[in-house]
Design a protein around this motif. Structure first.
Motif, PDB file in Angstrom:
ATOM      1  N   PHE A   1      -7.530  41.426  60.139  1.00  0.00           N
ATOM      2  CA  PHE A   1      -6.359  41.815  59.356  1.00  0.00           C
ATOM      3  C   PHE A   1      -5.910  43.235  59.694  1.00  0.00           C
ATOM      4  O   PHE A   1      -4.731  43.495  59.923  1.00  0.00           O
ATOM      5  CB  PHE A   1      -6.603  41.681  57.847  1.00  0.00           C
ATOM      6  N   HIS A   2      -6.850  44.178  59.730  1.00  0.00           N
ATOM      7  CA  HIS A   2      -6.472  45.550  60.089  1.00  0.00           C
ATOM      8  C   HIS A   2      -5.827  45.587  61.475  1.00  0.00           C
ATOM      9  O   HIS A   2      -4.755  46.168  61.660  1.00  0.00           O
ATOM     10  CB  HIS A   2      -7.678  46.485  60.054  1.00  0.00           C
ATOM     11  N   ASP A   3      -6.508  45.008  62.449  1.00  0.00           N
ATOM     12  CA  ASP A   3      -6.019  45.107  63.831  1.00  0.00           C
ATOM     13  C   ASP A   3      -4.664  44.437  63.984  1.00  0.00           C
ATOM     14  O   ASP A   3      -3.774  44.960  64.665  1.00  0.00           O
ATOM     15  CB  ASP A   3      -7.018  44.467  64.804  1.00  0.00           C
ATOM     16  N   PHE A   4      -4.504  43.288  63.360  1.00  0.00           N
ATOM     17  CA  PHE A   4      -3.262  42.547  63.558  1.00  0.00           C
ATOM     18  C   PHE A   4      -2.127  43.095  62.696  1.00  0.00           C
ATOM     19  O   PHE A   4      -1.082  43.537  63.201  1.00  0.00           O
ATOM     20  CB  PHE A   4      -3.473  41.049  63.285  1.00  0.00           C
TER      21      PHE A   4
ATOM     22  N   GLY B   1      -1.958  45.784  60.875  1.00  0.00           N
ATOM     23  CA  GLY B   1      -1.751  47.227  60.966  1.00  0.00           C
ATOM     24  C   GLY B   1      -1.157  47.664  62.297  1.00  0.00           C
ATOM     25  O   GLY B   1      -0.289  48.532  62.327  1.00  0.00           O
ATOM     26  N   HIS B   2      -1.646  47.097  63.382  1.00  0.00           N
ATOM     27  CA  HIS B   2      -1.294  47.637  64.704  1.00  0.00           C
ATOM     28  C   HIS B   2      -0.214  46.880  65.464  1.00  0.00           C
ATOM     29  O   HIS B   2       0.530  47.478  66.231  1.00  0.00           O
ATOM     30  CB  HIS B   2      -2.540  47.687  65.602  1.00  0.00           C
ATOM     31  N   VAL B   3      -0.169  45.540  65.318  1.00  0.00           N
ATOM     32  CA  VAL B   3       0.696  44.765  66.213  1.00  0.00           C
ATOM     33  C   VAL B   3       2.193  45.007  65.990  1.00  0.00           C
ATOM     34  O   VAL B   3       2.944  45.138  66.969  1.00  0.00           O
ATOM     35  CB  VAL B   3       0.320  43.263  66.156  1.00  0.00           C
TER      36      VAL B   3
ATOM     37  N   VAL C   1      -1.895  57.057  65.147  1.00  0.00           N
ATOM     38  CA  VAL C   1      -1.898  55.591  65.187  1.00  0.00           C
ATOM     39  C   VAL C   1      -2.531  55.002  63.932  1.00  0.00           C
ATOM     40  O   VAL C   1      -2.085  53.972  63.423  1.00  0.00           O
ATOM     41  CB  VAL C   1      -2.643  55.087  66.446  1.00  0.00           C
ATOM     42  N   GLU C   2      -3.562  55.646  63.401  1.00  0.00           N
ATOM     43  CA  GLU C   2      -4.210  55.109  62.207  1.00  0.00           C
ATOM     44  C   GLU C   2      -3.602  55.643  60.905  1.00  0.00           C
ATOM     45  O   GLU C   2      -3.500  54.907  59.928  1.00  0.00           O
ATOM     46  CB  GLU C   2      -5.719  55.407  62.225  1.00  0.00           C
ATOM     47  N   PHE C   3      -3.217  56.922  60.870  1.00  0.00           N
ATOM     48  CA  PHE C   3      -2.814  57.500  59.575  1.00  0.00           C
ATOM     49  C   PHE C   3      -1.542  58.351  59.639  1.00  0.00           C
ATOM     50  O   PHE C   3      -1.354  59.250  58.819  1.00  0.00           O
ATOM     51  CB  PHE C   3      -3.987  58.289  58.970  1.00  0.00           C
TER      52      PHE C   3
HETATM   53 FE    FE Z   1      -7.094  50.627  63.854  1.00  0.00          FE
END
Ligand code: FE
Ligand code: HBI
Length: 288
Positions: A130-133, A135-137, A176-178
């Protein structure tokens, strides 16, 4: 296991990983519980993004047409490749720094295949699907941000050679994260860490607690961060062009200047900071 041991102590199954740490995505192997957790997290975050996420994220999320089930990687790749030439690849979880950088440099974003458990809805230590998809995609659909992510990956070998991955990783962490960005509708989030977090998303944008400081590459590279608590300082972009421009700079002089210095504690406010909001627990810089 590709390099005889990476993955020990991590949750994923690294036994089937290829040398580049990718694995086969087995969509049919997800259980009804996995899909149910996706649905809960997806609905909860989707309800917040209109208020707190940047427009680029909101638009891409709509274009992705995700629904209540875990997405198929192939279907996402079919549209992502057309948009920016990026694709997602399946991985067992965290992967070594050099391998991670190499994927980004090739416009491949590693997405963890496993889902968190029901008791971890609000918080997990390792990134999951969930985080990777979620959050990032979505931001990989934005051409400028997509270019930045490739440039970040291309910086990896130099940082490894100069023993400066810690400094480069801070740039990733605080952006990228925050990362936050200023928009005509006020501050908005673009960092995957808060976009995938039920409680930190609103907190990052509107709580009086944390510091919010204008983006500054040197400042970010010199600042420690915590991985197990809400951030104490968020850095704020004016535009993704500003982020891309920073990624085109020569980092070697920054590594030489700051590599051997202790980082500023995450709550520090410096006299040189361009402050957007001074948090309630802002720390004065340590005496030299
Ligand atoms: Fe991440
Ligand atoms: N691996 N799967 C995965 N996801 C990450 O975000 C990640 C990683 N390995 C290393 C890493 N991040 C960072 O330490 C680098 O940005 C330096």
């Amino acid at each position: 296991m590709p390099d005889g041991g990476f993955g020990q102590g991590l949750r994923g199954d690294y036994s089937q990983a290829r040398p580049d740490y990718t694995v086969e995505a087995h969509w049919r192997a997800y259980s009804a519980d996995d899909h149910a957790i996706w649905r809960q997290l997806f609905q909860r975050q989707s309800a917040q993004v209109e208020r707190y996420a940047c427009d680029e994220f909101i638009h891409a999320l709509k274009a992705l047409k995700l629904d209540d089930r875990i997405p198929h990687f192939d279907q996402v790749n079919a549209i992502l490749a057309n948009a920016t030439g990026w694709r997602i690849v399946a991985v067992p979880g965290l992967i070594p720094d050099d391998v991670f950088f190499a994927h980004l440099a090739k416009r491949q974003f590693p997405v963890t295949v496993w889902m968190r458990k029901p008791e971890e809805l609000d918080y997990i230590v390792e990134p999951d699907l969930f985080h990777d998809f979620f959050g990032h995609v979505p931001l990989l659909f934005n051409p400028v941000f997509a270019g930045y992510m490739e440039a970040y990956g291309r910086k990896g070998p130099e940082a490894l050679a100069l023993n400066s991955v810690k400094l480069l990783a801070r740039f990733y962490w605080y952006m990228v994260e925050f990362g936050l960005i200023r928009t005509p509708r006020g501050l908005r989030a673009f960092g995957a860490g808060m976009l995938s977090s039920h409680s930190e998303l609103a907190y990052s944008v509107e709580s009086p607690e944390p510091n919010r400081v204008r983006f500054n590459l040197e400042r970010i590279m010199r600042t420690d961060y915590k991985i197990d608590a809400f951030q104490e300082t968020y850095f704020v972009l004016d535009s993704f062009d500003e982020l891309f421009a920073a990624s085109q700079r020569d980092f070697a002089p920054l590594y030489a200047a700051y590599r051997d210095q202790p980082g500023f504690p995450a709550a520090t406010i410096l006299p040189t900071d361009d402050i957007i909001h001074k948090g309630r627990r802002a720390l004065a810089p340590r005496a030299a």
